[in-house]
Write a protein that holds these residues in place. Structure first.
Motif, PDB file in Angstrom:
ATOM      1  N   MET A  70      -1.053  -6.205   5.549  1.00 16.41           N
ATOM      2  CA  MET A  70      -1.026  -4.994   4.736  1.00 16.41           C
ATOM      3  C   MET A  70      -2.187  -4.078   5.100  1.00 16.41           C
ATOM      4  O   MET A  70      -2.030  -2.869   5.242  1.00 16.41           O
ATOM      5  N   LYS A  71      -3.371  -4.643   5.266  1.00 17.68           N
ATOM      6  CA  LYS A  71      -4.541  -3.814   5.560  1.00 17.68           C
ATOM      7  C   LYS A  71      -4.483  -3.257   6.979  1.00 17.68           C
ATOM      8  O   LYS A  71      -4.961  -2.153   7.237  1.00 17.68           O
ATOM      9  N   LYS A  93      -2.048  -0.287   6.598  1.00 16.89           N
ATOM     10  CA  LYS A  93      -2.629   0.808   5.820  1.00 16.89           C
ATOM     11  C   LYS A  93      -3.741   1.524   6.572  1.00 16.89           C
ATOM     12  O   LYS A  93      -3.888   2.746   6.481  1.00 16.89           O
ATOM     13  N   ASN A 142       7.318  -3.210   1.375  1.00 14.40           N
ATOM     14  CA  ASN A 142       6.093  -2.424   1.193  1.00 14.40           C
ATOM     15  C   ASN A 142       6.195  -0.995   1.716  1.00 14.40           C
ATOM     16  O   ASN A 142       5.174  -0.314   1.846  1.00 14.40           O
ATOM     17  N   ASP A 147       7.285   1.813   0.404  1.00 15.14           N
ATOM     18  CA  ASP A 147       6.761   2.835  -0.510  1.00 15.14           C
ATOM     19  C   ASP A 147       5.237   2.825  -0.580  1.00 15.14           C
ATOM     20  O   ASP A 147       4.605   3.886  -0.497  1.00 15.14           O
ATOM     21  N   PRO A 148       4.581   1.656  -0.726  1.00 12.66           N
ATOM     22  CA  PRO A 148       3.109   1.658  -0.703  1.00 12.66           C
ATOM     23  C   PRO A 148       2.527   2.173   0.613  1.00 12.66           C
ATOM     24  O   PRO A 148       1.505   2.869   0.610  1.00 12.66           O
ATOM     25  N   PHE A 149       3.170   1.871   1.726  1.00 12.49           N
ATOM     26  CA  PHE A 149       2.673   2.365   3.020  1.00 12.49           C
ATOM     27  C   PHE A 149       2.751   3.889   3.078  1.00 12.49           C
ATOM     28  O   PHE A 149       1.803   4.558   3.494  1.00 12.49           O
ATOM     29  N   ALA A 165       2.932   5.898   0.521  1.00 11.96           N
ATOM     30  CA  ALA A 165       2.012   6.441  -0.485  1.00 11.96           C
ATOM     31  C   ALA A 165       0.589   6.478   0.055  1.00 11.96           C
ATOM     32  O   ALA A 165      -0.166   7.428  -0.196  1.00 11.96           O
ATOM     33  N   CYS A 166       0.218   5.464   0.823  1.00 15.34           N
ATOM     34  CA  CYS A 166      -1.104   5.415   1.455  1.00 15.34           C
ATOM     35  C   CYS A 166      -1.259   6.571   2.436  1.00 15.34           C
ATOM     36  O   CYS A 166      -2.282   7.267   2.450  1.00 15.34           O
ATOM     37  N   SER A 214      -1.364   9.963   0.422  1.00 14.55           N
ATOM     38  CA  SER A 214      -2.625  10.147  -0.300  1.00 14.55           C
ATOM     39  C   SER A 214      -3.716  10.672   0.634  1.00 14.55           C
ATOM     40  O   SER A 214      -4.450  11.612   0.307  1.00 14.55           O
TER      41      SER A 214
END
Length: 244
Positions: free
Chosen positions: A66-67, A70, A225, A227-229, A231-232, A235
């Motif tokens: 994940m990191k 991101k 993941n 959507d979180p990617f 969103a990152c 942002s």
């Protein structure tokens, strides 16, 4: 052509983007220091710094996928946003008119060169057809690849066609082989650097994001993941647009 583009990126584009960042109190974009270039016939050379001295290396055993993803999404977002701000500061002039190398693209070639690229890509397609059939359950994918082998360059050209207002400076080859990471003591990525700016172009930011997420992120990580990617990415992109 690709060396010309890369030299332009390191000597003209990156310094201008960095001047905007430092003026706003931000870190510079993460690219190697440019040392020297020579563009004589049969003697094309580009020297960049040795990034091992900064602790940067290829992606190692992934402890926190994940990191990794991101960190890439954030760095790509910075590049995209900065180019968007730079274009906004040149309302009467297109980025490709300021940086002429951005007008050059191997996908724009015609005649014998286009045929050479088509043959090269067709060979890759032939190898790719084997994979979905070997895995099973992807016969539709295999048939699509088979059908479009000779149209591959036209399909790629269509995908990168500029569609205002979704236009930014894209890396163009945004995959894990074009990146180096610096890890902390826990083997977690603390920094990512984008390399090989040889096919950078002005196009939709979606071209870089799709290319990275579908070539360098396994489906078991990407699908739950996505959507979180995004969103990152968004942002970081929006924060630098506002700062600019």
């Amino acid at each position: 052509m690709i060396f010309d583009k890369e030299i332009d990126f390191y000597t003209k584009i990156a310094p201008e983007l960095n001047s905007m960042l430092t003026a706003g109190g931000h870190d510079e974009i993460r690219v190697p220091w440019f040392v020297y270039s020579c563009m004589q016939p049969l003697n094309v050379l580009i020297f960049l710094e040795d990034l091992r001295a900064r602790g940067l290396r290829c992606m190692t055993d992934i402890k926190d996928r994940m990191k990794h993803v991101k960190s890439v999404m954030q760095e790509v977002a910075r590049l995209h946003a900065l180019s968007y701000v730079l274009q906004a500061r040149l309302p009467e002039r297109d980025l490709t008119d300021k940086y002429l190398s951005l007008k050059k693209d191997w996908l724009n070639k015609g005649g014998e060169e286009k045929q050479m690229y088509t043959s090269m890509m067709a060979g890759n397609y032939d190898n790719t057809i084997v994979m979905p059939r070997k895995i099973g359950g992807y016969e539709k994918v295999a048939k699509w690849i088979e059908k479009n082998t000779q149209n591959c360059l036209d399909i790629m050209q269509n995908q990168i066609t500029r569609v205002p207002p979704f236009e930014v400076l894209c890396h163009g080859d945004c995959r894990n082989n074009s990146m180096l990471f610096r890890y902390n003591d826990d083997s977690i990525p603390a920094e990512v650097m984008l390399l090989e700016n040889q096919i950078s172009r002005v196009a939709s930011p979606g071209t870089d994001l799709t290319y990275f997420l579908f070539t360098s992120v396994s489906s078991d990580v990407r699908k739950p993941n996505l959507d979180p990617f995004l969103a990152c990415y968004y942002s970081t992109f929006s924060s630098f647009i506002q700062a600019g």
